[in-house]
Enzyme design. Structure first.
Site, short mmCIF file in Angstrom:
data_model
loop_
_atom_site.label_atom_id
_atom_site.label_comp_id
_atom_site.label_asym_id
_atom_site.label_seq_id
_atom_site.Cartn_x
_atom_site.Cartn_y
_atom_site.Cartn_z
N ASP A 1 -2.08 0.60 12.95
CA ASP A 1 -3.24 1.37 12.45
C ASP A 1 -4.52 0.99 13.19
O ASP A 1 -5.27 1.85 13.64
CB ASP A 1 -3.44 1.11 10.94
CG ASP A 1 -2.45 1.90 10.09
OD1 ASP A 1 -2.02 2.99 10.53
OD2 ASP A 1 -2.11 1.44 8.99
N LYS B 1 2.75 -0.26 2.13
CA LYS B 1 2.44 -1.06 3.32
C LYS B 1 2.49 -2.56 3.05
O LYS B 1 2.83 -3.34 3.94
CB LYS B 1 1.06 -0.68 3.88
CG LYS B 1 1.06 0.70 4.54
CD LYS B 1 -0.26 1.04 5.18
CE LYS B 1 -0.21 2.43 5.80
NZ LYS B 1 -1.42 2.76 6.56
#
Ligand code: ATR
Length: 273
Positions: A101, A65
């Site tokens: 997210d 990420k």
């Protein structure tokens, strides 16, 4: 056919293909979604190859990420806030980095679990990348307070300071937590599904009446954090399956401009619920 994939290491057990394939069927989108394993030192090369072969978008999972965020030429505000990227979209000649997210978690909390965050007291356990990723969207919901507690206290203090202008967030030591009660307690540590909870670090009685324990990870059995929370009279518990599906839906919106319904996918992945 437009191609999408989830890139990670390891990635074989990801539920993302099932989720996105179900979204595509339900919304009539002509697209494919596959697993894209990358070697630990081969994220960039794998992502670039995928784009060269016509790939239109990627979900990014552990441990890439930060690399995905760093390599992108263009970034959304929420990716910049999180300093991490879980969603890439190919735009003309470069990758655009987004992060769904935090907004996925908020949608699971407010829409699926009917949790009012405005005016509530929220405890976040952990101060790493996962905690950073949820703080911006969480503070945007106007909670009364967000408290961070972390094994390495200075890390929580640093994180709280970097979000101070977004709302009432503070780092506390476990001693300072004594006697405080929270409506929502979120596990953002990497203890995961097999680790041991740090009994001496986490408060003995953290839950307000009706309190919710939420684990960012998901599993088919209660996670160590959720078992711990149940023993401390959390009235409600939820793992991160809802967040996984909601963050996927947000990625799908970015890529396809269509919002899929998430409840049928939740029922498919957790039929007993
Ligand atoms: P992630 O991207 O998953 O958030 P990370 O940035 O490495 O991963 O952060 C992991 C978080 O889990 C940190 O808050 C870490 O605490 P430290 O900052 O003290 O390292 C926390 N964590 C991991 N294992 C833990 C354990 N056994 N007990 C308590 N906290 C733990």
């Amino acid at each position: 056919m437009d191609r999408y994939a989830v890139i990670g290491h390891p990635v074989a057990h990801s539920k993302s293909p099932l989720i996105h394939q179900a979204f595509a069927r339900a919304t009539g989108q002509h697209m494919s979604y596959e697993l894209l394993p990358a070697p630990l030192d081969g994220f960039l090369a794998t992502a670039q190859r995928f784009a060269a072969e016509g790939g239109r978008g990627l979900n990014v999972t552990v441990p890439f990420k930060l690399e995905a965020y760093a390599m992108a030429k263009e970034r959304s505000a929420r990716a910049e806030e999180a300093q991490a990227c879980n969603t890439l979209a190919w735009r003309d000649d470069h990758w655009y980095a987004d992060n769904t997210d935090g907004v996925g978690l908020m949608r699971d909390l407010t829409h699926n679990l009917h949790e009012t965050l405005a005016g509530r007291d929220v405890l976040v356990l952990g101060a790493g990348g996962a905690a950073r990723g949820i703080l911006g969207p969480l503070l945007a919901k106007m909670p009364r307070s967000v408290v961070l507690v972390n094994r390495t206290e200075p890390r929580a203090a640093e994180l709280a300071a970097s979000f101070a202008e977004h709302g009432p967030v503070a780092a506390m030591s476990s001693a300072q937590l004594n006697g405080r009660r929270f409506h929502v307690v979120i596990n953002a540590t990497s203890i995961g599904i097999n680790g041991d909870v740090p009994e001496n670090l986490w408060p003995e009685h953290p839950f307000a009446v009706g309190g919710l324990a939420y684990d960012l990870v998901y599993a088919d059995v209660p996670t160590p954090f959720l078992r711990w929370a149940s023993q401390r009279s959390a009235e409600r518990t939820a793992d991160g399956l809802g967040m996984l599906i909601e963050q996927a839906a947000e990625s799908f919106v970015l890529w396809r401009g269509v919002r899929p319904e998430t409840s049928p996918v939740f029922a498919m992945l957790r039929p007993q619920a």
